[in-house]
Structure formats: C-alpha cells, structure tokens
Design a protein around this motif. Structure first.
Motif, mmCIF file in Angstrom:
data_model
loop_
_atom_site.group_PDB
_atom_site.id
_atom_site.type_symbol
_atom_site.label_atom_id
_atom_site.label_comp_id
_atom_site.label_asym_id
_atom_site.label_seq_id
_atom_site.Cartn_x
_atom_site.Cartn_y
_atom_site.Cartn_z
ATOM 1 N N THR A 41 5.861 -3.063 -1.929
ATOM 2 C CA THR A 41 6.943 -3.835 -1.318
ATOM 3 C C THR A 41 8.041 -4.161 -2.328
ATOM 4 N N ARG A 71 -4.068 -6.019 -1.496
ATOM 5 C CA ARG A 71 -2.968 -6.980 -1.444
ATOM 6 C C ARG A 71 -2.044 -6.778 -2.655
ATOM 7 N N TRP A 113 1.774 -5.399 -2.384
ATOM 8 C CA TRP A 113 2.839 -6.192 -2.976
ATOM 9 C C TRP A 113 3.672 -5.322 -3.931
#
Length: 140
Positions: free
Chosen positions: A25, A18, A22
């Motif tokens: 992104t 995660r 992130w």
C-alpha cells in the motif's frame, strides 16, 4: 528451516500478511502520487527535459518497487489468499486487454477519437480490489 510458507520466528502469518499488505500500500500510494505529480508537471511544462526524464525514471522505479512488494506479498501469503489474488489479477488483466483491444478497434474504425486511454488503466486498477472482495465472498 524457514520456507516461504512459514512465518519468521515470532511472527504469525496474519502479522506477516498485514506487514506485507502495508508495504504494498505504501509503495502503491507513493507511485500513484508520483505518477499524478509527474503527469501534471509534464502537461504544465514545469520542468526541463532532463528533470522530466529523471521524474519519469523515478516514477518507474516506484512502480517497480510496488510490483516487487506485491510479489513478496504473494510469495509469503497463504494458498487461499494467493488463489484469490491471482484470480483477481487475471480478471483485471482481462478487463484491460478486452477493453484496450475493443477501444483500439473502435479508434481504427474512426468511431472514437484517441485522446486518452487512461480510463483503461483505471478500469484495471478498480477491477482488482473488487475481484479480491468477490473472491473472499466466494471462498468464505
């Protein structure tokens, strides 16, 4: 001893994935916004050539940071996710090469005008997440 497949102490592999997703992104969004702003600045001739060169280099560095963050994500994720991602990358690359070469032949033949080929990059960018989703469905 910590290997690439083991999460750091106190961090689960889900938390690590995660965090790494992130990171990818954020870098990708910064790169996309920078790319759009620099493209607009170039087309509107907002800056001198020196500022334009600096903006292009800055955008390229954001792209490099995105690639390095994605590489880290691939190195630290589990084998199934890595397999899905690599298959998605292969499909996106194939779309770009097939589309690009086909478009090039059409342009050389005079069947189409070469004005802009950004649609090839858009096709590649959209193919990857679609292939990731299909990969998860396939292996679930």
């Amino acid at each position: 001893m910590n290997t690439n497949d083991d999460p750091p102490r106190g961090t689960s592999s889900r938390e690590r994935d995660r965090r790494n997703r992130w990171r990818v992104t954020i870098w990708a969004l910064a790169w996309a916004f920078s790319f759009a702003a620099v493209t607009l600045g170039i087309k509107k001739e907002w800056w001198s050539s020196g500022v334009t060169l600096a903006a292009v280099i800055g955008t390229a560095l954001l792209g490099l940071a995105t690639v390095l963050a994605y590489r880290l994500f691939l190195r630290e994720t589990d084998e199934l996710r890595r397999k899905i991602e690599v298959e998605a990358l292969a499909l996106a690359f194939g779309v770009g090469v097939f589309g690009g070469l086909s478009f090039w032949l059409l342009a050389v033949s005079g069947a189409v005008e070469v004005k802009d080929f950004a649609f090839l990059f858009v096709a590649m960018i959209l193919t990857h997440p679609l292939a990731v989703v299909l990969g998860y469905r396939r292996y679930s």
